[in-house]
Structure formats: C-alpha cells, structure tokens
Design a protein around this motif. Sequence first.
Motif, mmCIF file in Angstrom:
data_model
loop_
_atom_site.group_PDB
_atom_site.id
_atom_site.type_symbol
_atom_site.label_atom_id
_atom_site.label_comp_id
_atom_site.label_asym_id
_atom_site.label_seq_id
_atom_site.Cartn_x
_atom_site.Cartn_y
_atom_site.Cartn_z
ATOM 1 N N VAL A 141 1.125 -1.405 -0.269
ATOM 2 C CA VAL A 141 -0.637 -0.131 0.182
ATOM 3 C C VAL A 141 1.142 1.456 0.052
ATOM 4 O O VAL A 141 1.743 1.162 1.047
ATOM 5 N N PRO A 162 1.166 5.786 -1.316
ATOM 6 C CA PRO A 162 0.159 6.204 -2.624
ATOM 7 C C PRO A 162 0.788 6.618 -3.378
ATOM 8 O O PRO A 162 0.052 8.043 -3.831
ATOM 9 N N VAL A 186 17.011 14.332 -1.711
ATOM 10 C CA VAL A 186 16.107 15.929 -2.744
ATOM 11 C C VAL A 186 17.026 17.159 -2.515
ATOM 12 O O VAL A 186 16.712 18.455 -3.578
ATOM 13 N N GLY A 216 7.077 6.318 7.250
ATOM 14 C CA GLY A 216 7.819 7.188 7.211
ATOM 15 C C GLY A 216 6.782 8.200 8.888
ATOM 16 O O GLY A 216 5.717 7.648 8.840
ATOM 17 N N PRO A 217 7.222 9.103 8.992
ATOM 18 C CA PRO A 217 7.005 10.487 9.483
ATOM 19 C C PRO A 217 5.903 11.046 8.719
ATOM 20 O O PRO A 217 5.729 10.997 7.979
ATOM 21 N N TRP A 229 -3.522 8.394 12.011
ATOM 22 C CA TRP A 229 -4.018 7.255 11.923
ATOM 23 C C TRP A 229 -3.383 6.767 12.509
ATOM 24 O O TRP A 229 -3.949 4.796 13.394
ATOM 25 N N ALA A 240 16.705 3.575 9.018
ATOM 26 C CA ALA A 240 15.488 3.437 7.197
ATOM 27 C C ALA A 240 16.080 1.655 7.013
ATOM 28 O O ALA A 240 15.814 0.747 6.945
HETATM 29 C C1 LIG Z 1 15.218 16.788 2.852
HETATM 30 C C2 LIG Z 1 15.771 15.884 3.446
HETATM 31 C C3 LIG Z 1 16.749 15.249 3.375
HETATM 32 C C4 LIG Z 1 17.598 14.178 4.017
HETATM 33 N N1 LIG Z 1 18.747 14.027 4.184
HETATM 34 C C5 LIG Z 1 18.754 12.848 5.078
HETATM 35 C C6 LIG Z 1 20.374 12.293 4.849
HETATM 36 O O1 LIG Z 1 21.595 12.562 3.773
HETATM 37 N N2 LIG Z 1 20.615 10.623 5.511
HETATM 38 C C7 LIG Z 1 19.470 10.463 6.485
HETATM 39 O O2 LIG Z 1 19.993 9.254 7.163
HETATM 40 N N3 LIG Z 1 18.506 11.185 6.658
HETATM 41 C C8 LIG Z 1 17.986 12.139 5.166
HETATM 42 N N4 LIG Z 1 16.970 11.981 5.611
HETATM 43 C C9 LIG Z 1 15.294 12.147 6.217
HETATM 44 C C10 LIG Z 1 15.129 10.945 6.138
HETATM 45 O O3 LIG Z 1 14.363 11.360 5.112
HETATM 46 C C11 LIG Z 1 13.925 9.900 6.901
HETATM 47 O O4 LIG Z 1 14.803 10.030 8.467
HETATM 48 C C12 LIG Z 1 14.276 8.549 6.123
HETATM 49 O O5 LIG Z 1 13.121 9.346 4.883
HETATM 50 C C13 LIG Z 1 13.062 7.627 6.555
HETATM 51 O O6 LIG Z 1 12.884 6.527 6.004
HETATM 52 P P1 LIG Z 1 11.208 5.643 5.917
HETATM 53 O O7 LIG Z 1 11.570 4.585 5.296
HETATM 54 O O8 LIG Z 1 11.143 5.646 7.650
HETATM 55 O O9 LIG Z 1 10.324 6.496 5.386
HETATM 56 P P2 LIG Z 1 10.063 7.143 4.261
HETATM 57 O O10 LIG Z 1 11.126 7.154 3.505
HETATM 58 O O11 LIG Z 1 9.346 8.304 4.314
HETATM 59 O O12 LIG Z 1 8.770 6.623 3.330
HETATM 60 C C14 LIG Z 1 7.739 6.335 3.550
HETATM 61 C C15 LIG Z 1 6.985 5.402 2.506
HETATM 62 O O13 LIG Z 1 5.906 5.299 3.260
HETATM 63 C C16 LIG Z 1 4.542 5.894 2.158
HETATM 64 N N5 LIG Z 1 3.521 6.358 3.033
HETATM 65 C C17 LIG Z 1 2.852 7.619 3.622
HETATM 66 N N6 LIG Z 1 2.436 7.661 4.599
HETATM 67 C C18 LIG Z 1 1.733 6.565 4.036
HETATM 68 C C19 LIG Z 1 0.207 6.076 4.561
HETATM 69 N N7 LIG Z 1 -0.078 6.358 5.695
HETATM 70 N N8 LIG Z 1 -0.482 4.896 4.002
HETATM 71 C C20 LIG Z 1 1.156 4.485 3.073
HETATM 72 N N9 LIG Z 1 1.635 4.561 3.054
HETATM 73 C C21 LIG Z 1 2.109 5.648 3.121
HETATM 74 C C22 LIG Z 1 5.305 7.505 1.834
HETATM 75 O O14 LIG Z 1 5.131 7.542 0.905
HETATM 76 C C23 LIG Z 1 6.717 6.475 1.386
HETATM 77 O O15 LIG Z 1 6.711 6.032 0.170
HETATM 78 C C24 LIG Z 1 16.213 13.677 4.778
HETATM 79 C C25 LIG Z 1 15.164 14.010 5.105
HETATM 80 C C26 LIG Z 1 14.607 15.009 4.590
HETATM 81 C C27 LIG Z 1 13.076 15.509 4.005
#
Ligand SMILES: Cc1cc2nc3c(=O)[nH]c(=O)nc-3n(C[C@H](O)[C@H](O)[C@H](O)COP(=O)(O)OP(=O)(O)OC[C@H]3O[C@@H](n4cnc5c(N)ncnc54)[C@H](O)[C@@H]3O)c2cc1C
Length: 372
Positions: A33, A35, A45, A106-107, A247, A296
């Motif tokens: 699932v 979006p 980015v 993610g957050p 949620w 992550a």
């Molecule tokens: C500009 C920027 C630069 C960054 N650079 C770094 C870096 O260089 N190094 C580093 O360690 N960290 C970096 N971070 C932090 C990093 O982005 C996060 O720590 C990381 O993305 C977390 O990974 P994740 O897999 O938990 O979630 P995410 O990468 O956020 O992935 C979550 C996924 O779930 C999906 N999703 C969201 N809500 C829902 C829902 N309700 N239902 C289903 N799917 C959903 C989203 O679309 C996404 O595809 C950066 C953050 C930003 C904003």
Amino acid sequence: MKRLVLLGGGHAHVHVLHAMAQSSMAGATALLVTPYARQMYSGMVPGLVAGRYDADACSIPLEPLAHAAHVELALASAVSIDANARSVTLSDGRVAEYDVLSIDTGPVMDRDTIDGARTHGLFVRPIEHFVRLLDPLLTLAAQRAIDLVVIGGGAAGVELAMAFSHRLQGVGDGASRVALVTGGPEPLAGYPPAVIQRGVRALRRGGVTVLQETCVGIEAAHVVLGNGARVACDAPVLAVGTSAPAWLAGSGLALDPAGFVATGPTLQSTSHPAVFAAGDVATRVDAPHPRSGVYAVRAGPPLLHNLRRFVGGGDLSPHHPQRRTLNLLSTGDGSAIASWGGWSAEGRWVWRWKDRIDRQFVARYAGINPAA
Ligand SMILES: Cc1cc2nc3c(=O)[nH]c(=O)nc-3n(C[C@H](O)[C@H](O)[C@H](O)COP(=O)(O)OP(=O)(O)OC[C@H]3O[C@@H](n4cnc5c(N)ncnc54)[C@H](O)[C@@H]3O)c2cc1C
C-alpha cells in the motif's frame, strides 16, 4: 497462505520487495500500500533542489519492484489500522485484512505547529508534494527576485537552504535571497562542534542569512520571529521536526509517548506480534535511535529476515542498530561535509563520495527488471 500487507514504500520495504523479487516469500500473498508509485530518496532531494539531479535520478519506481516481487500494489494511503481485527482501511475505502502487517510509512509533519503554516507553508514532507513545488518556485524566481526562508536548523533544513541559495543564484537576475531560521540554536545543533563550524562557514559561503530565532508565524509575505521581527518571505520552506501519523492513535497498537509504533528488538510491535514496524514510524523501546534514513535503510535486512521467519516458521532474530553512522551533508556548491563520531572532513571529494553512495542506493533498487 498468510496475507502479508506492506504499508508504505519506505527504505526498509524497498529492500524487502527487492529481496522478494529475487526469492519469493513462500507461504504468503502480499499487498503493498503506497500513495505514490515511486519512492523519492530524501538523501538526494537537496541535490535535486541544487539542480544536480532530475527527479527520476532520485526516485525508485515501486510498480516494477512490486511486479517483480509478485506483490499486489494498491496506490492508496492507510487511513486507519484495527490491530485487534487485523485490518487496514485504505484511503480508497478498501479494507485490507492481514495475517502479518509491516509498517514503513515514515513520519509526517504537523501542519499546525506554526501559525499560518498550513495556509502558506511549503512542507518538505510528503517529499513527493515538495518536489512538485520546485518548478513553480523557480519559474517565479525567474520572473522576479524572491525571498525564500527555510524554517528548521537541522540537517535537512541546512542542506536545503544551501541548495536553494546555490540554485537561485543562477535563476533570473540572481538577486533572490535565502535565509535559514534555526529555532534558536546554531544550525546543525546536536552535531559535533567541528561539524557545526563547517556548516556555519558553508552557509556563509553560500550567501544564506542565518537567523537564530524561533519562527512563530507565517503570513502571506512575511515570517514572524519570536523577537517580533518580520522577515520578508515569498516562500516559507518548512523543514521542522516530524511527528507520528495521526492514524496510528486509534489502532490499538502500543505506541511510544510521541505516538510512534513501539517495537522490540525483532521489530515486532510490543503489543501485537503480527505487526512489524521499521524506519521513522517506529521506536525501538529497548534501544531508541535517531530517526534517519541511514537507520531506516539498515532495518531492511533484519525486517526481511524476520518477516520470512514469521511467515514460514523459525526463530526471529534481534536487530542491533549501529550507534554511530556516517553523515554526509551536501553544501549545494558541489562540496559536502562528512562526519563519523568526532571525525569530520569536507571538500568536493566528499560530495563525489556522497553522490556515488546515493546513486548506487537508488540504482540497486530502481534497476530491477520487471520481467524477472
Ligand atoms: C530533505 C531531506 C533530506 C534528508 N537527508 C537525509 C540524509 O542524507 N541521511 C539520512 O539519514 N536521513 C535524511 N533525511 C531523513 C530521512 O528522510 C528519513 O529519516 C527517512 O526518509 C525515513 O525513512 P522511512 O523508510 O522510515 O520513511 P520514508 O522514507 O518517509 O518512506 C515512507 C513511505 O511510506 C509512504 N507513506 C506515507 N504515509 C503512508 C500511508 N498512510 N499509507 C501508506 N504509505 C504511506 C510514503 O509515501 C513513503 O513512500 C532527510 C530528510 C529530508 C526531508
């Protein structure tokens, strides 16, 4: 057959899908699932903003990955979970029932954390929305000089401020201005002093005005600071901290005090063992770690291992997150800052190093052959 639902296409799930494409998860049918049909790699980015990448170079297409893994794809968001009934309600109204659930969404960013932010703010999350704002912003800056203010002095805010400053110097008459509002402390607070100094120097070199103040309000043409100052602003970019998705609150899952999924060493929910959670949406109650992409990513292999064991039988293994990680911060000008514990360095070679690591990460998961 057990029904496995993968919520979110985050870093750990991209790894799970890639591995399932190589070797299927025997005994399970799976649903992803998400979006968006692609996962934008946040680490790249700032490079996208600086004009060093296009959006495709920074993203992992999820459709071919799911297809190769024989995983059904639902292009929707989770809007609620009922952990006792083992079901997830999706934004398109569907209800997905599961035997095993894995959460890697993610957050989120609190849109009401600053007065006026919901109306005027350009939030960096969801990243997919943020990157769509880039072209309109650059078009505006080509017509007239703009004032862009990045709010948030952490790594993402600092990198984005320098990336925007570098990019805007080459747009229109090059007179656009970039400021960084840190919330009070120095930029990169929490990093070792040498990294803070390097960051401050890079911001100065990049022409970013640093304001060590809190942002208390955002209006149509200004941001308002805690000291009462009003700073001209056409584009308020919010890179303030993240929070737990609302949620999760009614899900019945055990949550940490901030509302993130509480997990143990096997990445299972402390209240519902059939629910796994990894990445920024989860908190290891036994060994809390920073929310970061690096952590992550590293949760991918242990999550995969434990999902396979949970579905197929066998002992689950604890995940031991590394305490120390390599941090690479781009400065927008073709250079970057590296840090590892107390050690730090900077230069164009650090950028080339970061660029290589980031491109390899995306290529590993984006290069999957859908026919495989
Ligand atoms: C500009 C920027 C630069 C960054 N650079 C770094 C870096 O260089 N190094 C580093 O360690 N960290 C970096 N971070 C932090 C990093 O982005 C996060 O720590 C990381 O993305 C977390 O990974 P994740 O897999 O938990 O979630 P995410 O990468 O956020 O992935 C979550 C996924 O779930 C999906 N999703 C969201 N809500 C829902 C829902 N309700 N239902 C289903 N799917 C959903 C989203 O679309 C996404 O595809 C950066 C953050 C930003 C904003």
